[in-house]
Each structure stands twice: as structure tokens, then as C-alpha cells.
Write an enzyme that holds these catalytic residues in place. Structure first.
Site, PDB file in Angstrom:
ATOM      1  N   ASN A 118      -3.488  13.736  -0.936  1.00 19.47           N
ATOM      2  CA  ASN A 118      -4.065  14.749  -1.827  1.00 19.47           C
ATOM      3  C   ASN A 118      -4.753  15.895  -1.080  1.00 19.47           C
ATOM      4  O   ASN A 118      -5.443  16.708  -1.687  1.00 19.47           O
ATOM      5  CB  ASN A 118      -5.049  14.079  -2.807  1.00 19.47           C
ATOM      6  CG  ASN A 118      -6.056  13.202  -2.086  1.00 19.47           C
ATOM      7  OD1 ASN A 118      -6.332  13.416  -0.908  1.00 19.47           O
ATOM      8  ND2 ASN A 118      -6.604  12.214  -2.781  1.00 19.47           N
TER       9      ASN A 118
ATOM     10  N   LYS B 143       1.965   3.207 -10.925  1.00 17.71           N
ATOM     11  CA  LYS B 143       0.703   2.516 -10.619  1.00 17.71           C
ATOM     12  C   LYS B 143       0.363   1.508 -11.716  1.00 17.71           C
ATOM     13  O   LYS B 143      -0.161   0.422 -11.437  1.00 17.71           O
ATOM     14  CB  LYS B 143      -0.409   3.549 -10.402  1.00 17.71           C
ATOM     15  CG  LYS B 143      -0.198   4.371  -9.142  1.00 17.71           C
ATOM     16  CD  LYS B 143      -0.317   3.479  -7.911  1.00 17.71           C
ATOM     17  CE  LYS B 143       0.328   4.028  -6.683  1.00 17.71           C
ATOM     18  NZ  LYS B 143       0.173   3.167  -5.505  1.00 17.71           N
TER      19      LYS B 143
ATOM     20  N   SER C 118      -5.096   5.560 -11.673  1.00 21.36           N
ATOM     21  CA  SER C 118      -3.976   6.135 -12.428  1.00 21.36           C
ATOM     22  C   SER C 118      -3.175   5.082 -13.193  1.00 21.36           C
ATOM     23  O   SER C 118      -2.278   5.431 -13.965  1.00 21.36           O
ATOM     24  CB  SER C 118      -3.034   6.901 -11.493  1.00 21.36           C
ATOM     25  OG  SER C 118      -3.722   7.921 -10.839  1.00 21.36           O
TER      26      SER C 118
ATOM     27  N   ASN D  28       0.816  -1.225   0.000  1.00 17.89           N
ATOM     28  CA  ASN D  28       0.000   0.000   0.000  1.00 17.89           C
ATOM     29  C   ASN D  28       0.844   1.266   0.000  1.00 17.89           C
ATOM     30  O   ASN D  28       0.407   2.303  -0.511  1.00 17.89           O
ATOM     31  CB  ASN D  28      -0.922  -0.013   1.239  1.00 17.89           C
ATOM     32  CG  ASN D  28      -1.532   1.352   1.482  1.00 17.89           C
ATOM     33  OD1 ASN D  28      -2.471   1.761   0.800  1.00 17.89           O
ATOM     34  ND2 ASN D  28      -0.971   2.097   2.443  1.00 17.89           N
TER      35      ASN D  28
ATOM     36  N   GLN E 195       0.954  14.222 -12.340  1.00 14.55           N
ATOM     37  CA  GLN E 195       1.348  12.911 -11.773  1.00 14.55           C
ATOM     38  C   GLN E 195       2.163  12.097 -12.775  1.00 14.55           C
ATOM     39  O   GLN E 195       2.068  10.871 -12.801  1.00 14.55           O
ATOM     40  CB  GLN E 195       0.090  12.119 -11.400  1.00 14.55           C
ATOM     41  CG  GLN E 195      -0.784  12.776 -10.347  1.00 14.55           C
ATOM     42  CD  GLN E 195      -2.118  12.047 -10.221  1.00 14.55           C
ATOM     43  OE1 GLN E 195      -2.888  11.974 -11.169  1.00 14.55           O
ATOM     44  NE2 GLN E 195      -2.387  11.505  -9.049  1.00 14.55           N
TER      45      GLN E 195
ATOM     46  N   TYR F 162       4.116   9.449 -11.264  1.00 14.69           N
ATOM     47  CA  TYR F 162       3.320   8.551 -10.411  1.00 14.69           C
ATOM     48  C   TYR F 162       2.529   7.525 -11.208  1.00 14.69           C
ATOM     49  O   TYR F 162       2.514   6.333 -10.857  1.00 14.69           O
ATOM     50  CB  TYR F 162       2.391   9.435  -9.585  1.00 14.69           C
ATOM     51  CG  TYR F 162       1.342   8.752  -8.741  1.00 14.69           C
ATOM     52  CD1 TYR F 162       1.628   8.295  -7.461  1.00 14.69           C
ATOM     53  CD2 TYR F 162       0.031   8.616  -9.198  1.00 14.69           C
ATOM     54  CE1 TYR F 162       0.646   7.707  -6.671  1.00 14.69           C
ATOM     55  CE2 TYR F 162      -0.946   8.036  -8.413  1.00 14.69           C
ATOM     56  CZ  TYR F 162      -0.644   7.585  -7.158  1.00 14.69           C
ATOM     57  OH  TYR F 162      -1.616   7.006  -6.371  1.00 14.69           O
TER      58      TYR F 162
HETATM   59  P1  NAD Z   1      -1.352   8.574   2.663  1.00 22.66           P
HETATM   60  O1  NAD Z   1      -0.360   9.632   2.378  1.00 22.66           O
HETATM   61  O2  NAD Z   1      -2.345   8.807   3.750  1.00 22.66           O
HETATM   62  O3  NAD Z   1      -0.648   7.189   2.940  1.00 22.66           O
HETATM   63  C1  NAD Z   1       0.556   6.803   2.372  1.00 22.66           C
HETATM   64  C2  NAD Z   1       1.275   5.938   3.380  1.00 22.66           C
HETATM   65  O4  NAD Z   1       2.509   5.478   2.814  1.00 22.66           O
HETATM   66  C3  NAD Z   1       1.603   6.720   4.642  1.00 22.66           C
HETATM   67  O5  NAD Z   1       1.226   5.968   5.755  1.00 22.66           O
HETATM   68  C4  NAD Z   1       3.104   6.885   4.560  1.00 22.66           C
HETATM   69  O6  NAD Z   1       3.729   6.936   5.820  1.00 22.66           O
HETATM   70  C5  NAD Z   1       3.505   5.634   3.801  1.00 22.66           C
HETATM   71  N1  NAD Z   1       4.826   5.722   3.190  1.00 22.66           N
HETATM   72  C6  NAD Z   1       5.342   6.761   2.487  1.00 22.66           C
HETATM   73  N2  NAD Z   1       6.620   6.472   2.150  1.00 22.66           N
HETATM   74  C7  NAD Z   1       6.894   5.253   2.648  1.00 22.66           C
HETATM   75  C8  NAD Z   1       8.050   4.436   2.635  1.00 22.66           C
HETATM   76  N3  NAD Z   1       9.175   4.818   2.039  1.00 22.66           N
HETATM   77  N4  NAD Z   1       7.987   3.230   3.253  1.00 22.66           N
HETATM   78  C9  NAD Z   1       6.867   2.821   3.882  1.00 22.66           C
HETATM   79  N5  NAD Z   1       5.745   3.574   3.927  1.00 22.66           N
HETATM   80  C10 NAD Z   1       5.763   4.771   3.304  1.00 22.66           C
HETATM   81  O7  NAD Z   1      -2.125   8.332   1.278  1.00 22.66           O
HETATM   82  P2  NAD Z   1      -3.131   7.178   0.847  1.00 22.66           P
HETATM   83  O8  NAD Z   1      -4.093   7.808  -0.063  1.00 22.66           O
HETATM   84  O9  NAD Z   1      -3.633   6.428   2.017  1.00 22.66           O
HETATM   85  O10 NAD Z   1      -2.174   6.263  -0.046  1.00 22.66           O
HETATM   86  C11 NAD Z   1      -2.060   4.858   0.122  1.00 22.66           C
HETATM   87  C12 NAD Z   1      -1.905   4.212  -1.246  1.00 22.66           C
HETATM   88  O11 NAD Z   1      -3.105   4.404  -1.991  1.00 22.66           O
HETATM   89  C13 NAD Z   1      -0.782   4.796  -2.098  1.00 22.66           C
HETATM   90  O12 NAD Z   1      -0.093   3.752  -2.742  1.00 22.66           O
HETATM   91  C14 NAD Z   1      -1.528   5.628  -3.132  1.00 22.66           C
HETATM   92  O13 NAD Z   1      -0.814   5.749  -4.331  1.00 22.66           O
HETATM   93  C15 NAD Z   1      -2.775   4.805  -3.293  1.00 22.66           C
HETATM   94  N6  NAD Z   1      -3.889   5.522  -3.881  1.00 22.66           N
HETATM   95  C16 NAD Z   1      -4.426   6.580  -3.246  1.00 22.66           C
HETATM   96  C17 NAD Z   1      -5.503   7.246  -3.841  1.00 22.66           C
HETATM   97  C18 NAD Z   1      -6.157   8.432  -3.221  1.00 22.66           C
HETATM   98  O14 NAD Z   1      -6.926   9.104  -3.903  1.00 22.66           O
HETATM   99  N7  NAD Z   1      -5.893   8.734  -1.937  1.00 22.66           N
HETATM  100  C19 NAD Z   1      -6.006   6.793  -5.060  1.00 22.66           C
HETATM  101  C20 NAD Z   1      -5.414   5.702  -5.667  1.00 22.66           C
HETATM  102  C21 NAD Z   1      -4.364   5.060  -5.058  1.00 22.66           C
HETATM  103  C1  RM4 Z   2      -4.467   8.498  -7.103  1.00 22.32           C
HETATM  104  C2  RM4 Z   2      -5.445   9.217  -7.982  1.00 22.32           C
HETATM  105  C3  RM4 Z   2      -6.104  10.233  -7.129  1.00 22.32           C
HETATM  106  C4  RM4 Z   2      -5.060  11.104  -6.470  1.00 22.32           C
HETATM  107  C5  RM4 Z   2      -4.028  10.288  -5.763  1.00 22.32           C
HETATM  108  C6  RM4 Z   2      -2.913  11.100  -5.209  1.00 22.32           C
HETATM  109  O1  RM4 Z   2      -3.883   7.437  -7.697  1.00 22.32           O
HETATM  110  O2  RM4 Z   2      -4.790   9.803  -9.082  1.00 22.32           O
HETATM  111  O3  RM4 Z   2      -7.008  11.001  -7.880  1.00 22.32           O
HETATM  112  O4  RM4 Z   2      -5.696  11.938  -5.543  1.00 22.32           O
HETATM  113  O5  RM4 Z   2      -3.502   9.362  -6.628  1.00 22.32           O
END
Ligand code: NAD
Ligand code: RM4
Length: 253
Positions: free
Chosen positions: A194, A160, A145, A90, A153, A156
Site C-alpha cells: 500500500n 480475504k 477486508s 501470507n 479492492q 481483493y
Molecule cells: P508485501 O507486498 O510487502 O508482501 C507481499 C508478499 O507476497 C511479498 O513478499 C511478495 O513477494 C509475495 N508474493 C506476491 N505474489 C506471490 C506469489 N505469487 N507467490 C509467493 N509470494 C508472492 O505486503 P504485505 O502487507 O506484507 O502483505 C502480506 C499479506 O498481508 C498479504 O496477504 C496481504 O493481503 C495481507 N494484509 C496486508 C495488510 C496491510 O495493510 N499491509 C492488511 C491486511 C492484510
Molecule cells: C488490507 C487492508 C489495508 C490495505 C491492504 C492493501 O487488507 O485493506 O487497509 O492497505 O489490504
């Protein structure tokens, strides 16, 4: 309690989607390892929250982009819980940035955490699952994404797409060992990743209006899907992905 007796490692689990997944897997009876990159207070709070609900968890500090740290993560997991049944990749970062300002250093950091991290953790977890001969689940949090671009992004979205592709290839390699490999593709979920981006109300409103279900997602919307993929009910699903976006992707015309 679909996961009683199972051991789950969740990376980046001190906050956001990872925390919600860790809490949900613990609710289902799993023993959970909360990986974090040095976010001690939040990780300890997540462990406390799980224990208060009668669950079992530990926190381990490990940067998923570092092979040495990942070794520590799995050494601690084996020391405490003796195996790994469920691996959730994650951890991820996405500093929104203009293409013309994107540096090589940032490109490498995003790839190191988002894609190499999934490689390192999947390799260690699957080796343990194979050696212990009990099968397993590898679940990666990819993204919408993986399917569409993002103007801010550009570093990024390839990670993904890469994570999703990694799960497809690993499904082939690890199927014979009873290990399933799948991706979850969240749409827009409001978390720390975000929060700054969505401070702009115009952007928030524009994105909300694009979503047929009328709201951005909540980390719990993803956690339930992770619990399903980890469960016995998902035993015949591998190399697959589940888009969890409130209908955003199909709303093109
Ligand atoms: P978030 O910033 O709340 O969580 C990200 C987590 O990753 C945090 O707990 C952070 O401490 C941890 N992290 C960062 N660098 C790290 C490292 N080097 N080693 C271990 N942990 C690390 O954001 P989120 O939205 O909960 O993101 C979680 C996952 O979901 C990510 O992979 C993100 O790409 C994916 N994602 C998020 C969204 C969205 O809209 N929020 C959409 C699609 C995918
Ligand atoms: C996701 C997606 C979301 C964005 C996060 C950071 O993969 O693109 O829209 O908010 O990344």
C-alpha cells in the site's frame, strides 16, 4: 524460544508482514522456509538476517498460485527439514483499482495468489502433518477486508473473506489430526502493498485518524500474533481469527 525444533513455511516471506513473521518464528527457535515468487535478493537478505541472529532458514522460489511450484516448495522443505509443523499463508497482492477498470485477468491473478495459494499450501502442509502424526498449525494472513469492503479492492476483499472461511472449514476437517487453523486479520499495515496508495498524504492522514491507537500498524505487530498462534499457548484455539487493527474496525461512530 517457544518454537524450538519446529519447521515453519512462510509464503511471501521476502518482504513486509511475511518477512517479519519469518524473523519472529526464527527468533522463537523455528527452522524457517522463506517462500518468495522470484524476489531472490530480498529473500537471501531475509535468510542472512535470520542466520546472523543465530537462527536457521532457507529460501525457496515458488509462486503459490502454481501447484507445480507449491510441490517444489514442499519438496525442498522436506529435503532440508524433513517435516512441516507450522504453515503460514501470507503471500498476497492488492493492486488498487477502480471497479470499472477491473479486468478478468487481474481478478483471476488476485484470486490465484491470495485464495488458491492458501488452498494449495494448506492442502500440502496438512497432508504432511497428518502423515507425520504430529499435529500442526495453519495460520493465514486474511485481513480486516474479510469483514468490510474496499472501493478500490473489489477483487481483493472476496479473497480475504475466502481465506478466513477456508480456515474455519479446515478447522473442522483437521481438528481430529491435532492441526489448528486460524486467521489473522490485520488492519492497515504500512508495507509495499500500500506504499503507493499512502503516498497521498491526505489518504494516509485520513486512515491514521480513524485508528484509535493513532498509527498505522507495523509488520512486527502482526508477527507477534503469528508467533502466539504457532505456540503451545494457542493449542485450544482453532477456527478463530484475531483482528489486529489498532481499533480501526470498532471506530464507526
Ligand atoms: P508485501 O507486498 O510487502 O508482501 C507481499 C508478499 O507476497 C511479498 O513478499 C511478495 O513477494 C509475495 N508474493 C506476491 N505474489 C506471490 C506469489 N505469487 N507467490 C509467493 N509470494 C508472492 O505486503 P504485505 O502487507 O506484507 O502483505 C502480506 C499479506 O498481508 C498479504 O496477504 C496481504 O493481503 C495481507 N494484509 C496486508 C495488510 C496491510 O495493510 N499491509 C492488511 C491486511 C492484510
Ligand atoms: C488490507 C487492508 C489495508 C490495505 C491492504 C492493501 O487488507 O485493506 O487497509 O492497505 O489490504
Amino acid at each position: 524460544m517457544a518454537l524450538t525444533g519446529k519447521v515453519a513455511v512462510v509464503t511471501g516471506a521476502s518482504r513486509g508482514i511475511g518477512r517479519a513473521i519469518a524473523m519472529r518464528l526464527a527468533d522463537e527457535g523455528a527452522m524457517v522456509v522463506i517462500d518468495h515468487p522470484g524476489d531472490d535478493d530480498a529473500a537471501d537478505a531475509a535468510v542472512d538476517a535470520i542466520r546472523q541472529q543465530g537462527g536457521e532458514a532457507i529460501a525457496v522460489k515458488a509462486d503459490v498460485s502454481s501447484a507445480q511450484d507449491v510441490d517444489v516448495l514442499f519438496a525442498e522443505t522436506l529435503k532440508q527439514y524433513h517435516t512441516v509443523d507450522i504453515m503460514v499463508n501470507n503471500a498476497g497482492i492488492c493492486p488498487f483499482v477502480d471497479w470499472f477498470d477491473l479486468t478478468e485477468e487481474l481478478w483471476d491473478r488476485v484470486h490465484g495468489i491470495n485464495l488458491k495459494g492458501a488452498f494449495l499450501c494448506s492442502r500440502r502442509a496438512s497432508t504432511i502433518m497428518r502423515d507425520h502424526q504430529h499435529g500442526g498449525r495453519i495460520i493465514s494472513v486474511s485481513s480486516i477486508s474479510a469483514l468490510v469492503g474496499g472501493g478500490l479492492q473489489t477483487h481483493y476483499t472476496p479473497t480475504k473473506a475466502g481465506v478466513r472461511s477456508l480456515m474455519q472449514s479446515l478447522a473442522i476437517v483437521l481438528g481430529p489430526y491435532g492441526i489448528t487453523c486460524n486467521s489473522i486479520l490485520p488492519g492497515s499495515i504500512l508495507t509495499d502493498i500500500n506504499r503507493e496508495h499512502y503516498r497521498d498524504q491526505a489518504i494516509l492522514e485520513r486512515d491514521r485518524k480513524r485508528i484509535p491507537l493513532g498509527r498505522l500498524g507495523d509488520p512486527k505487530d502482526i508477527a507477534g500474533v503469528a508467533a502466539f498462534l504457532a505456540s503451545e499457548d494457542a493449542r485450544y484455539i482453532t477456527g478463530s481469527d484475531i483482528l489486529v487493527d489498532g481499533g480501526l474496525f470498532v471506530n464507526l461512530q
